[in-house]
Design a protein around this motif. Structure first.
Motif, mmCIF file in Angstrom:
data_model
loop_
_atom_site.group_PDB
_atom_site.id
_atom_site.type_symbol
_atom_site.label_atom_id
_atom_site.label_comp_id
_atom_site.label_asym_id
_atom_site.label_seq_id
_atom_site.Cartn_x
_atom_site.Cartn_y
_atom_site.Cartn_z
ATOM 1 N N ASN A 463 0.840 -1.197 0.000
ATOM 2 C CA ASN A 463 0.000 0.000 0.000
ATOM 3 C C ASN A 463 0.875 1.248 0.000
ATOM 4 O OD1 ASN A 463 0.894 0.359 2.622
ATOM 5 N ND2 ASN A 463 -1.087 -0.015 3.582
ATOM 6 N N ASP A 464 0.257 2.409 0.095
ATOM 7 C CA ASP A 464 1.003 3.660 0.017
ATOM 8 C C ASP A 464 1.962 3.847 1.183
ATOM 9 O OD1 ASP A 464 -0.296 4.248 -2.320
ATOM 10 O OD2 ASP A 464 -1.806 5.550 -1.387
ATOM 11 N N PHE A 465 1.755 3.117 2.279
ATOM 12 C CA PHE A 465 2.632 3.211 3.442
ATOM 13 C C PHE A 465 3.748 2.162 3.409
ATOM 14 C CE2 PHE A 465 -1.596 4.673 4.781
ATOM 15 C CZ PHE A 465 -1.284 5.976 5.167
ATOM 16 N N GLY A 466 3.806 1.375 2.328
ATOM 17 C CA GLY A 466 4.818 0.343 2.222
ATOM 18 C C GLY A 466 4.451 -0.947 2.914
ATOM 19 N N GLU A 467 3.216 -1.066 3.401
ATOM 20 C CA GLU A 467 2.788 -2.289 4.072
ATOM 21 C C GLU A 467 2.377 -3.339 3.039
ATOM 22 O OE1 GLU A 467 0.795 -0.386 8.109
ATOM 23 O OE2 GLU A 467 -0.365 -0.460 6.250
ATOM 24 N N ILE A 468 2.647 -4.597 3.365
ATOM 25 C CA ILE A 468 2.269 -5.693 2.475
ATOM 26 C C ILE A 468 0.757 -5.899 2.551
ATOM 27 C CG2 ILE A 468 2.594 -8.141 1.953
ATOM 28 C CD1 ILE A 468 5.266 -7.928 3.555
ATOM 29 N N ILE A 469 0.098 -5.862 1.426
ATOM 30 C CA ILE A 469 -1.355 -6.037 1.394
ATOM 31 C C ILE A 469 -1.671 -7.522 1.551
ATOM 32 C CG2 ILE A 469 -3.428 -5.784 -0.012
ATOM 33 C CD1 ILE A 469 -2.076 -3.375 -1.358
ATOM 34 N N VAL A 470 -2.448 -7.847 2.585
ATOM 35 C CA VAL A 470 -2.824 -9.243 2.844
ATOM 36 C C VAL A 470 -4.343 -9.346 2.961
ATOM 37 C CG1 VAL A 470 -0.667 -9.877 3.994
ATOM 38 C CG2 VAL A 470 -2.547 -8.925 5.348
ATOM 39 N N ASN A 471 -4.868 -10.558 2.696
ATOM 40 C CA ASN A 471 -6.309 -10.781 2.883
ATOM 41 C C ASN A 471 -6.555 -11.413 4.255
ATOM 42 O OD1 ASN A 471 -5.650 -13.504 2.699
ATOM 43 N ND2 ASN A 471 -6.540 -13.797 0.669
ATOM 44 N N PRO A 479 0.654 -16.053 -5.145
ATOM 45 C CA PRO A 479 0.230 -17.354 -4.611
ATOM 46 C C PRO A 479 1.390 -18.067 -3.899
ATOM 47 C CG PRO A 479 -0.595 -17.061 -6.844
ATOM 48 C CD PRO A 479 0.365 -15.932 -6.593
ATOM 49 N N GLY A 480 1.113 -18.554 -2.705
ATOM 50 C CA GLY A 480 2.135 -19.264 -1.947
ATOM 51 C C GLY A 480 3.009 -18.376 -1.088
ATOM 52 N N VAL A 481 2.802 -17.077 -1.156
ATOM 53 C CA VAL A 481 3.541 -16.133 -0.311
ATOM 54 C C VAL A 481 2.561 -15.476 0.646
ATOM 55 C CG1 VAL A 481 4.984 -14.069 -0.228
ATOM 56 C CG2 VAL A 481 5.290 -15.731 -2.074
ATOM 57 N N PHE A 482 2.844 -15.577 1.935
ATOM 58 C CA PHE A 482 1.985 -15.043 2.979
ATOM 59 C C PHE A 482 2.767 -14.019 3.795
ATOM 60 C CE2 PHE A 482 0.753 -19.246 1.720
ATOM 61 C CZ PHE A 482 -0.630 -19.184 1.601
ATOM 62 N N ALA A 483 2.070 -13.254 4.616
ATOM 63 C CA ALA A 483 2.750 -12.236 5.422
ATOM 64 C C ALA A 483 1.998 -12.050 6.730
ATOM 65 C CB ALA A 483 2.855 -10.917 4.657
ATOM 66 N N ALA A 484 2.732 -11.581 7.753
ATOM 67 C CA ALA A 484 2.137 -11.401 9.075
ATOM 68 C C ALA A 484 2.922 -10.357 9.852
ATOM 69 C CB ALA A 484 2.136 -12.728 9.835
ATOM 70 N N GLY A 485 2.235 -9.722 10.799
ATOM 71 C CA GLY A 485 2.906 -8.807 11.718
ATOM 72 C C GLY A 485 2.908 -7.363 11.251
ATOM 73 N N ASP A 486 3.835 -6.584 11.803
ATOM 74 C CA ASP A 486 3.856 -5.137 11.600
ATOM 75 C C ASP A 486 4.156 -4.720 10.173
ATOM 76 O OD1 ASP A 486 3.332 -4.981 14.267
ATOM 77 O OD2 ASP A 486 5.218 -4.028 14.849
ATOM 78 N N ALA A 487 4.645 -5.629 9.331
ATOM 79 C CA ALA A 487 4.955 -5.282 7.938
ATOM 80 C C ALA A 487 3.726 -5.313 7.048
ATOM 81 C CB ALA A 487 6.015 -6.232 7.387
ATOM 82 N N THR A 488 2.569 -5.705 7.589
ATOM 83 C CA THR A 488 1.381 -5.903 6.763
ATOM 84 C C THR A 488 0.327 -4.826 7.009
ATOM 85 O OG1 THR A 488 0.095 -7.239 8.327
ATOM 86 C CG2 THR A 488 1.790 -8.374 7.036
ATOM 87 N N THR A 489 -0.752 -4.915 6.222
ATOM 88 C CA THR A 489 -1.870 -3.981 6.363
ATOM 89 C C THR A 489 -2.777 -4.324 7.538
ATOM 90 O OG1 THR A 489 -3.049 -5.337 4.729
ATOM 91 C CG2 THR A 489 -1.958 -3.340 3.928
ATOM 92 N N THR A 490 -2.515 -5.421 8.243
ATOM 93 C CA THR A 490 -3.333 -5.763 9.412
ATOM 94 C C THR A 490 -3.288 -4.604 10.409
ATOM 95 O OG1 THR A 490 -2.893 -8.122 9.159
ATOM 96 C CG2 THR A 490 -3.611 -7.369 11.328
ATOM 97 N N PRO A 491 -4.424 -4.091 10.837
ATOM 98 C CA PRO A 491 -4.425 -2.932 11.737
ATOM 99 C C PRO A 491 -3.942 -3.283 13.133
ATOM 100 C CG PRO A 491 -6.657 -3.740 11.437
ATOM 101 C CD PRO A 491 -5.790 -4.523 10.490
ATOM 102 N N TYR A 492 -3.470 -2.259 13.834
ATOM 103 C CA TYR A 492 -3.047 -2.343 15.233
ATOM 104 C C TYR A 492 -1.751 -3.152 15.366
ATOM 105 C CZ TYR A 492 -7.936 -1.026 15.493
ATOM 106 O OH TYR A 492 -9.139 -0.410 15.276
#
Length: 527
Positions: A463-471, A479-492
């Motif tokens: 996204n515009d803040f450099g966070e990895i967009i995740v569902n 496909p096959g690449v996942f992300a978690a934690g402060d590097a993602t778009t997950t809030p808080y």
């Protein structure tokens, strides 16, 4: 000096000494020397294998050397090693007394092969949670190689040295009289600076590593959680990063981790690492990813190129790279970094005793920093660029009870000023549109975090803040690449949330693997 429960625990540790040790002190008639005398004799009383000698001839007083009985060298403390450094003291006694440092055999061999001489001086603050990692790494190197010497120096005991070397940030390490490094370091990072061939050997060691089912990049809470969940599913799991705990290592008090009313960052990081090591996880320390090559077909192998030049392959990847402190980006910030501009109030706060400082940032981190610093410095000015503080109410209530704190809202820091050596002031633009000046000696920057995703730009969607967009399943645009934690778009951005998201990403990776069959063998990515 030592409480009875600590004495009981320490007595148990010292009972396992394989060789007698001597605590050789160099003392004078100061109160600090009397305090060191008391500590050393209390420790010696707990074991017949520990003796105290006060015949030391060191120029730094008070100080003491831990050496094996009959040996001429050992591990030196020009400090009364309590607080965060008490563990460093205990480990040093055990290691000098015959317990091998807990480091990989190849790393130990690399240390023994260093030619030297290497004379380290490590300046610390007993309140610094990052300092023990550096101290313990260098002390372990001293034990393994007689050509390496380290003295741990409490800056509060030797203010003249601190002033002469203009030390305003810890840990700060000198090697053979020259500045070696400032900030936290793992033993692999120290070796890489001493041994120019270390990166090549690290890459060579990883050349023949078989592909993983799950490769996790990042050793913070999200990465550790993902590793545990992946390993429990029976997946071949790799975990790489440059320090266990990640940003947690820079956190002092933690009071909102459910089920643990109070802990601190280093303790939680150690617990995370211990939990991961209970499982069959291939931990790859001291490494950073540089580039991601997505698989060319569903279920195929992704390639991850490391800064060392090595390339790892995996059917799935979990990105848990975390974040780092955001900088102000104003004139003077970089020029005066570690010379009045600081980012860790717990580590560097003691160097500003009796001085005037500012804290930039009105969120939880900024308000917590102002509260901590108010007990040390003469005055704190808290600057919040918005119209109100964003910290939790309980923190704001505490802040407003402190008589030596001034809160300025609608105050945008525009320049940090200095005299060429140290910070002397700060300029901010107020709500009236005018520039205002504050005379002070330090600026602590606490304005939030930036995701560690620069190396991923152009590879997957950010996204515009450099966070990895995740569902909702932690899946990225690849496909096959996942992300978690402060590097993602997950809030808080919270530890407890990162741990949950890491578990979710690992479960999603497992679900992906069982639904996508492995394709035929393919050509591996090379650096």
């Amino acid at each position: 000096m030592l409480q009875d429960p600590i004495k009981t625990q320490l007595k148990g540790y010292l009972a396992s000494l394989a060789h007698p040790i001597v605590l050789e002190a160099s003392l004078d008639d100061t109160s600090a020397s009397r305090e060191m005398h008391e500590l050393l004799h209390e420790v010696a009383a707990l074991s017949d294998k520990v003796q105290v000698s006060e015949t030391g001839q060191a120029t730094r007083r008070p100080s003491f050397v831990i050496r094996r009985d009959g040996a001429k060298t050992g591990v030196t403390f020009a400090a009364i090693p309590l607080g965060h450094e008490f563990t460093s003291f205990v480990l040093a006694m055990l290691q000098v007394g015959g317990h091998a440092p807990k480091i990989p055999d190849d790393v130990a061999a690399q240390i023994r092969a260093l030619p030297g001489p290497y004379n380290f001086e490590t300046y610390v603050a007993l309140s610094c949670q990052n300092c023990p990692d550096v101290v313990q790494a260098l002390n372990a190197m001293c034990v393994l190689n007689p050509n390496i010497h380290n003295v741990t120096i409490d800056g509060a005991l030797f203010p003249d040295e601190v002033a002469a070397r203009n030390i305003m940030s810890v840990p700060q390490v000198y090697l053979n009289g020259e500045l070696f490094e400032t900030g936290r370091m793992e033993i692999e990072q120290i070796l890489a600076k001493l041994d120019a061939d270390a990166p090549r050997r690290a890459a060579e060691k990883l050349k023949d590593v078989a592909p993983f089912d799950v490769l996790i990049i990042g050793e913070g809470p999200a990465g550790a959680s993902a590793a545990v969940y992946a390993a429990r599913k029976g997946l071949r799991t790799g975990l790489l990063g440059d320090r266990f705990g990640g940003q947690v290592m820079d956190t002092a008090g933690i009071e909102n981790f459910i089920s643990i009313p109070e802990t601190d960052g280093p303790k939680l990081a150690a617990a995370l690492e211990a939990h991961v090591r209970q499982y069959d996880v291939d931990i790859i320390p001291g490494q950073r990813a540089k580039e991601l090559f997505p698989a060319t077909q569903p279920g195929g192998l992704h390639g991850v190129v490391l800064e060392s030049g090595a390339v790892l392959h995996s059917r799935t990847v979990i990105l848990a790279t975390g974040a780092h402190w955001r900088h102000l980006g104003v004139p003077g910030e970089e020029e005066y970094r570690n010379r009045g501009v600081a980012y860790c109030p717990h580590c560097d706060g003691p160097f500003y005793k009796g001085k005037r400082v500012a804290v930039a940032g009105g969120g939880n981190s900024g308000v917590e920093a102002a509260i901590d610093l108010a007990g040390i410095v003469a005055h704190v000015t808290l600057l919040q660029r918005g119209s109100h503080l964003k910290a939790d109410k309980v923190l704001q209530d505490k802040l407003h009870t402190l008589p030596n704190v001034t809160v300025l809202t609608e105050a945008l820091t525009t320049r940090i000023e200095g005299n060429g050596h140290n910070v002397t002031g700060l300029t901010y633009r107020g709500g009236d549109g005018a520039d205002h000046h504050i005379d002070l000696e330090g600026v602590f920057v606490q304005i939030g975090l930036l995701p560690n995703t620069g190396w991923l730009k152009g590879t997957l969607k950010l996204n515009d803040f450099g966070e990895i967009i995740v569902n909702d399943h932690g899946a990225t645009s690849i496909p096959g690449v996942f992300a978690a934690g402060d590097a993602t778009t997950t809030p808080y951005k919270q530890i407890v949330i990162a741990i949950g998201e890491g578990a979710k990403a690992a479960l999603s990776a497992f679900d992906y693997l069982i639904r996508v069959p492995a394709p035929a063998p393919e050509k591996l990515v090379t650096a």
